[in-house]
Structures are given as C-alpha cells and as structure tokens.
Design a protein around this motif. Structure first.
Motif, PDB file in Angstrom:
ATOM      1  N   PHE A  51       0.815  -1.210   0.000  1.00 25.99           N
ATOM      2  CA  PHE A  51       0.000   0.000   0.000  1.00 25.99           C
ATOM      3  C   PHE A  51       0.853   1.266   0.000  1.00 25.99           C
ATOM      4  O   PHE A  51       0.377   2.341  -0.398  1.00 25.99           O
ATOM      5  N   ALA A  52       2.118   1.151   0.407  1.00 25.15           N
ATOM      6  CA  ALA A  52       3.048   2.266   0.218  1.00 25.15           C
ATOM      7  C   ALA A  52       3.268   2.513  -1.272  1.00 25.15           C
ATOM      8  O   ALA A  52       3.314   3.664  -1.734  1.00 25.15           O
ATOM      9  N   VAL A  53       3.390   1.425  -2.039  1.00 19.83           N
ATOM     10  CA  VAL A  53       3.484   1.548  -3.494  1.00 19.83           C
ATOM     11  C   VAL A  53       2.200   2.168  -4.047  1.00 19.83           C
ATOM     12  O   VAL A  53       2.239   3.063  -4.911  1.00 19.83           O
ATOM     13  N   PHE A  54       1.059   1.713  -3.580  1.00 18.91           N
ATOM     14  CA  PHE A  54      -0.242   2.242  -4.002  1.00 18.91           C
ATOM     15  C   PHE A  54      -0.290   3.761  -3.829  1.00 18.91           C
ATOM     16  O   PHE A  54      -0.676   4.498  -4.753  1.00 18.91           O
ATOM     17  N   ALA A  55       0.144   4.243  -2.658  1.00 17.24           N
ATOM     18  CA  ALA A  55       0.143   5.682  -2.396  1.00 17.24           C
ATOM     19  C   ALA A  55       1.148   6.403  -3.284  1.00 17.24           C
ATOM     20  O   ALA A  55       0.852   7.458  -3.857  1.00 17.24           O
ATOM     21  N   GLY A  56       2.349   5.832  -3.404  1.00 14.79           N
ATOM     22  CA  GLY A  56       3.386   6.468  -4.202  1.00 14.79           C
ATOM     23  C   GLY A  56       3.014   6.598  -5.666  1.00 14.79           C
ATOM     24  O   GLY A  56       3.326   7.595  -6.317  1.00 14.79           O
ATOM     25  N   VAL A  57       2.333   5.594  -6.195  1.00 20.92           N
ATOM     26  CA  VAL A  57       1.924   5.629  -7.599  1.00 20.92           C
ATOM     27  C   VAL A  57       0.966   6.797  -7.854  1.00 20.92           C
ATOM     28  O   VAL A  57       1.086   7.517  -8.854  1.00 20.92           O
ATOM     29  N   PHE A  58       0.032   7.015  -6.945  1.00 24.01           N
ATOM     30  CA  PHE A  58      -0.888   8.138  -7.119  1.00 24.01           C
ATOM     31  C   PHE A  58      -0.162   9.476  -7.024  1.00 24.01           C
ATOM     32  O   PHE A  58      -0.428  10.399  -7.802  1.00 24.01           O
ATOM     33  N   VAL A  59       0.750   9.594  -6.081  1.00 23.83           N
ATOM     34  CA  VAL A  59       1.474  10.850  -5.914  1.00 23.83           C
ATOM     35  C   VAL A  59       2.297  11.175  -7.160  1.00 23.83           C
ATOM     36  O   VAL A  59       2.382  12.333  -7.590  1.00 23.83           O
ATOM     37  N   ALA A  60       2.896  10.153  -7.768  1.00 23.39           N
ATOM     38  CA  ALA A  60       3.819  10.357  -8.887  1.00 23.39           C
ATOM     39  C   ALA A  60       3.135  10.239 -10.248  1.00 23.39           C
ATOM     40  O   ALA A  60       3.766   9.867 -11.234  1.00 23.39           O
ATOM     41  N   TYR A  61       1.870  10.608 -10.332  1.00 23.64           N
ATOM     42  CA  TYR A  61       1.130  10.428 -11.583  1.00 23.64           C
ATOM     43  C   TYR A  61       1.718  11.235 -12.742  1.00 23.64           C
ATOM     44  O   TYR A  61       1.621  10.832 -13.902  1.00 23.64           O
ATOM     45  N   LYS A  62       2.364  12.364 -12.457  1.00 22.96           N
ATOM     46  CA  LYS A  62       2.873  13.208 -13.536  1.00 22.96           C
ATOM     47  C   LYS A  62       4.030  12.567 -14.296  1.00 22.96           C
ATOM     48  O   LYS A  62       4.279  12.917 -15.447  1.00 22.96           O
ATOM     49  N   SER A  63       4.741  11.650 -13.657  1.00 20.80           N
ATOM     50  CA  SER A  63       5.925  11.049 -14.277  1.00 20.80           C
ATOM     51  C   SER A  63       5.677   9.644 -14.796  1.00 20.80           C
ATOM     52  O   SER A  63       6.593   9.001 -15.309  1.00 20.80           O
ATOM     53  N   GLY A  64       4.459   9.140 -14.641  1.00 25.98           N
ATOM     54  CA  GLY A  64       4.201   7.753 -14.973  1.00 25.98           C
ATOM     55  C   GLY A  64       4.451   6.826 -13.805  1.00 25.98           C
ATOM     56  O   GLY A  64       4.304   5.612 -13.919  1.00 25.98           O
ATOM     57  N   ALA A  65       4.838   7.414 -12.657  1.00 24.00           N
ATOM     58  CA  ALA A  65       4.956   6.680 -11.386  1.00 24.00           C
ATOM     59  C   ALA A  65       5.860   5.462 -11.479  1.00 24.00           C
ATOM     60  O   ALA A  65       5.457   4.350 -11.166  1.00 24.00           O
ATOM     61  N   HIS A  66       7.102   5.666 -11.876  1.00 27.02           N
ATOM     62  CA  HIS A  66       8.059   4.553 -11.894  1.00 27.02           C
ATOM     63  C   HIS A  66       8.460   4.169 -10.472  1.00 27.02           C
ATOM     64  O   HIS A  66       8.431   3.001 -10.112  1.00 27.02           O
ATOM     65  N   LEU A  67       8.935   5.130  -9.692  1.00 30.91           N
ATOM     66  CA  LEU A  67       9.328   4.942  -8.288  1.00 30.91           C
ATOM     67  C   LEU A  67      10.493   3.973  -8.107  1.00 30.91           C
ATOM     68  O   LEU A  67      10.840   3.644  -6.975  1.00 30.91           O
ATOM     69  N   ASN A  68      11.091   3.555  -9.176  1.00 32.35           N
ATOM     70  CA  ASN A  68      11.995   2.413  -9.111  1.00 32.35           C
ATOM     71  C   ASN A  68      12.912   2.425 -10.343  1.00 32.35           C
ATOM     72  O   ASN A  68      12.419   2.323 -11.476  1.00 32.35           O
ATOM     73  N   PRO A  69      14.227   2.553 -10.166  1.00 28.34           N
ATOM     74  CA  PRO A  69      15.132   2.530 -11.319  1.00 28.34           C
ATOM     75  C   PRO A  69      15.005   1.275 -12.178  1.00 28.34           C
ATOM     76  O   PRO A  69      15.263   1.317 -13.385  1.00 28.34           O
TER      77      PRO A  69
END
Length: 244
Positions: A51-69
């Motif tokens: 659910f941390a990923v779930f939250a992060g994906v929504f926050v990072a919507y402008k970039s496509g929400a990679h969150l991960n190299p």
C-alpha cells in the motif's frame, strides 16, 4: 531541462519519498522497540509495502509513477515511453534515476524522524539497519542476487503484461503484485526489487545520527542494486517480446 521533464523529476522525488516513508515506516512499526505495532509479522510488512506503493503511484502520476530505477530501465530496454511526452533516452533515464534515489533518501529521513524516540531505544544495530535497507536471511551473495533478479523480473513482466489486459486495476494491481512478491519471494532477501528503495535509505542510515547504529553493510549493498536492475531489464525485454 524542459518543464515536462522537470515535472517528472519532482514527481518521482515526491512519489518515491512517499513510498519510502510508508514502507520504512511499516518496518519500523513491526521491529523497533516499544512500537504499538511491534512484532506485527511479515504479512503486515508485505501489505504495508504494497500500500506504500499504491500511495506512491498516485502521488507520482505526472511522471508515470516509476518509483523504481528497475522499472525505468525495464521500460527503457522495451522502448516504451516513460510517460506521455517523455521518450526512453539515456538522459531521461538518468533524470528519473536521480529523482528516485533522492526521493528514497528523503523518505527514509522522514521515517527516521517519525520514529526518532524508538531509534533512541536499545536495539540490535542490525534491527535498526533493517528499517532502512534489506539484508539476507542466509548470506550467499550469488543466490541472494538470483532472488532479487527473479523478484524484480516478476514485477516488470507483470507491469508489461498488465498494460494489455482490460482489468483497469492500475495502482491497486501494482500494490497487490508487490504484496505477492513479498509474501512469496521476499523471505530470502527482504525483497528490495528496487535499487533506489535500498540504496537511498542505506545512504541515509550511514549519514543520520542514529543512536547505537552499526555498519550500513556496504559489502551487501551491490546485491539489491544490481539484482533488481538485471531483473528489471530482463522483465522489460521478455514482457515486450511477449505482448508484441
């Protein structure tokens, strides 16, 4: 840097910081002394990270929400746009990586501040390190590397394939696959499956004034960085081939 790429850079910082604040936070809740969630168990950690990923994906919507190299690399080798208007080039990849690493570092610092009094309590140095970064249950660098490759391959392959299905699960689907990977493949290494998630907080651990902390275990640090990058590249390539 143009405005679209700058927005993506900030988006990756904020999204990955959210991911790490909540992800490191659930680990701290379960393993640090005197926490109300102490000894909550492995599945609480799995679901907390999901659910941390779930939250992060929504926050990072402008970039496509990679969150991960590893995700960025997987999309790069597959030739897929990072988000609308940002094509997969090496300079763009490096900007995404920088945002993800910085965000992970900042999220880990925020988690430390949230649990500062608990870090001040007596605890094994390895326990305090485990809030920030992963470590193997049985140290065997080669096999630990294989585990990280496999876990990240599953993540990237699923991302590539899920884009071709009509489910529309979106962020929830990503959260659930992360929970599944943690519950199924996370036991040997703690499932970094994300180089920034491990390296940024490990740097934070090395720099922060944590009472009674020990080594940041740099001898192991290459495993949760290179393993996910290899798994991400393979997942991107195989997923691209599979979906055509």
């Amino acid at each position: 840097m143009d405005s679209l790429l700058a927005d993506a850079f900030v988006s990756e910082i904020l999204g990955t910081a959210t991911l790490l604040l909540l992800g490191a936070g659930v680990v701290a809740t379960v393993i640090l002394p005197k926490s109300k969630g102490f000894d909550g168990g492995w599945l609480l950690i799995n679901f907390g990270w999901g659910f941390a990923v779930f939250a992060g994906v929504f926050v990072a919507y402008k970039s496509g929400a990679h969150l991960n190299p590893a995700v960025t690399l997987g999309l790069f080798v597959a030739g897929a746009d990072f988000t609308k208007g940002i094509d997969p080039t090496i300079p763009h990849l490096l900007v995404y990586w920088a945002g993800e690493l910085l965000g992970a570092f900042l999220g880990a610092v925020l988690a430390f501040l949230a649990f500062k009094k608990h870090f001040d309590e007596e605890a094994d140095p390895g326990t305090k390190l485990a809030v920030f970064s992963t470590g193997p249950a049985i140290r065997s660098y080669g096999w630990n590397f294989v585990t990280e490759v496999l876990g990240t391959f599953v993540l990237l392959f699923w991302i590539m394939v899920s884009g071709k299905t009509p489910t529309g699960l979106g962020p929830l689907g990503v959260a659930l696959i992360v929970v599944s990977i943690g519950a199924s493949l996370g036991g040997p290494t703690g499932y970094a499956i994300n180089p920034a998630r491990d390296l940024g907080p490990r740097i934070a651990h090395a720099l922060l004034p944590i009472k009674g902390k020990g080594s940041s275990d740099w001898s192991y640090a290459w495993v949760p960085v290179l393993g996910p990058l290899v798994g991400g590249a393979l997942g991107g390539l195989v997923g691209h081939w599979y979906v055509g």
